[in-house]
Design an enzyme around this catalytic site. Sequence first.
Site, PDB file in Angstrom:
ATOM      1  N   TYR A   1       0.814  -1.220   0.000  1.00 46.41           N
ATOM      2  CA  TYR A   1       0.000   0.000   0.000  1.00 46.41           C
ATOM      3  C   TYR A   1       0.849   1.273   0.000  1.00 46.41           C
ATOM      4  O   TYR A   1       0.306   2.369   0.021  1.00 46.41           O
ATOM      5  CB  TYR A   1      -0.904   0.038   1.229  1.00 46.41           C
ATOM      6  CG  TYR A   1      -2.109  -0.856   1.144  1.00 46.41           C
ATOM      7  CD1 TYR A   1      -1.996  -2.146   0.639  1.00 46.41           C
ATOM      8  CD2 TYR A   1      -3.354  -0.426   1.585  1.00 46.41           C
ATOM      9  CE1 TYR A   1      -3.091  -2.978   0.570  1.00 46.41           C
ATOM     10  CE2 TYR A   1      -4.452  -1.259   1.513  1.00 46.41           C
ATOM     11  CZ  TYR A   1      -4.305  -2.530   1.011  1.00 46.41           C
ATOM     12  OH  TYR A   1      -5.390  -3.352   0.948  1.00 46.41           O
TER      13      TYR A   1
ATOM     14  N   LYS B   1       2.393 -13.843   6.175  1.00 44.97           N
ATOM     15  CA  LYS B   1       2.585 -14.906   5.174  1.00 44.97           C
ATOM     16  C   LYS B   1       4.080 -15.146   4.996  1.00 44.97           C
ATOM     17  O   LYS B   1       4.586 -15.180   3.867  1.00 44.97           O
ATOM     18  CB  LYS B   1       1.955 -14.490   3.838  1.00 44.97           C
ATOM     19  CG  LYS B   1       0.467 -14.655   3.773  1.00 44.97           C
ATOM     20  CD  LYS B   1       0.009 -16.098   3.736  1.00 44.97           C
ATOM     21  CE  LYS B   1       0.297 -16.791   2.431  1.00 44.97           C
ATOM     22  NZ  LYS B   1      -0.127 -18.218   2.456  1.00 44.97           N
TER      23      LYS B   1
ATOM     24  N   ASP C   1      -3.532 -16.975   5.972  1.00 40.01           N
ATOM     25  CA  ASP C   1      -4.662 -17.715   5.407  1.00 40.01           C
ATOM     26  C   ASP C   1      -5.304 -18.615   6.466  1.00 40.01           C
ATOM     27  O   ASP C   1      -6.535 -18.684   6.574  1.00 40.01           O
ATOM     28  CB  ASP C   1      -4.255 -18.510   4.158  1.00 40.01           C
ATOM     29  CG  ASP C   1      -2.952 -19.265   4.335  1.00 40.01           C
ATOM     30  OD1 ASP C   1      -2.239 -18.998   5.314  1.00 40.01           O
ATOM     31  OD2 ASP C   1      -2.654 -20.126   3.496  1.00 40.01           O
TER      32      ASP C   1
ATOM     33  N   ASP D   1      -5.954  -5.311   6.238  1.00 36.56           N
ATOM     34  CA  ASP D   1      -7.127  -4.840   5.516  1.00 36.56           C
ATOM     35  C   ASP D   1      -8.145  -5.971   5.382  1.00 36.56           C
ATOM     36  O   ASP D   1      -9.323  -5.833   5.730  1.00 36.56           O
ATOM     37  CB  ASP D   1      -6.673  -4.340   4.128  1.00 36.56           C
ATOM     38  CG  ASP D   1      -7.713  -3.472   3.465  1.00 36.56           C
ATOM     39  OD1 ASP D   1      -8.767  -3.236   4.077  1.00 36.56           O
ATOM     40  OD2 ASP D   1      -7.486  -3.036   2.325  1.00 36.56           O
TER      41      ASP D   1
END
Length: 423
Positions: free
Chosen positions: A159, A229, A286, A310
Amino acid sequence: MEFDKIEVPADGKPVEVIDEDTDEFDVPETPIIPILHGDGIGNDVGPAAQRVLTATAEATGRDIAWMRVYAGESGREKYDENLPDDTVNAMREFRVAIKGPLTTPVGAGYRSLNVALRQTLDLYANVRPTYYLEGVPSPMKAPEEMNMVTFRENTEDVYAGIEWEEGTEEVEQVREFVEEEMGFDDTIHEGPVGIGIKPITEKGTKRLVRKAIDYALEHDRDKVTLVHKGNIMKFTEGQFSEWGMEVAKEAYSDEEVFAAPNSLWEDQDEVDIPEDAVMVDERIADAMLQWMQLKTEDYEVLAMPNLNGDYLSDAAGAQIGGLGIAPGANFGDARCLAEPVHGSAPRHAGKNKANPTAMILSGRLLFDYIGWKDAAGLVRDAVEETISAGTVTYDLARDREDAEKVSTSEYADAVIENVERLA
Ligand code: NAD
């Protein structure tokens, strides 16, 4: 400080910072608090929330000297600018502020006014408490099990805005650099490409994780989970978790904070965990989306890079009933800009029908931050009482047969009545 088109309220005093590192303030009885009502439904929920927050301050023996500031549509009307200096300067000068949603017109030539504000004021932690309010329709069987706060890094990751459009000279330069100088000569497919860069820094990570741990310590939470991740993006997300764990180990005593990464956690029987310590552990993003639904009550505070934050915070919001009630705030060092999670919902704007709960509860976060704990508790109780009694706006009335659908302003009146009754 001089302002061009806005007045500093004469009846209030600024919130003064005592210690920027520990977010300690000297808060006067009548603090000056800048307020931006916002675009679209901001024109409905902004004034409604302002009334409720004023009533709550008064009911707890205080007052607020509101200072109206302008941006977006109201900025263009008053200043012919989207984000006038007056507004940014007021938010910077007075340390704590609240805003409604701002519309980002398609093709506006800038990413988003919200992102611009967060970057200019270096508001690096986006914080959203996600807890169930009795009476709110939810898709979950046991929505009350969720009582979680998400800390999303607000200034970096994909971002940060470092990206190049397909077809430009720049994107081809970056491709050439990556392929020829960095040796990734067989990684990017041939033909048109868009490229973005994902910076995750030690500074960005550590200050975010520290905010999350400090919050857990101050609010008697038992656990902070780093969500990343790192199994795939080892040098960015993996590094986030390593730096996060370093903060847990180095910035706090063993009695305060216990760092338990997954590898260690598997051998937990062999580890002596201090009884009252906040535990810092980690989850892969995840899998976290799954655990959040299946083992909701196990998660208390999450600290995450920008993109994970987000996605996860929106998904968490859905579990407890959605956008109309989801509050948020952006924090920097001794700085807070409270704002609801939702946008300006142009379709519903100006109809006196939108739900002001998210903006009211964003104000509650601001109260909590400046140490007005009793006011923070009171406004939450008054909102919950109003909703559970069945006085709700259209969005919550849709899924409840026992509820009375009221307008934005009638709902605010009902919350104020409860504030006064419960005080
Ligand atoms: P949105 O949140 O404005 O609206 C999506 C839908 O959610 C609405 O149509 C409505 O059905 C519902 N909703 C949202 N808030 C509600 C409330 N308070 N009460 C009742 N129902 C509510 O999202 P969008 O349509 O994607 O975005 C509209 C504009 O808002 C865009 O310009 C976007 O850039 C902007 N936006 C701003 C912010 C912000 O200021 N922080 C955040 C998100 C979106």
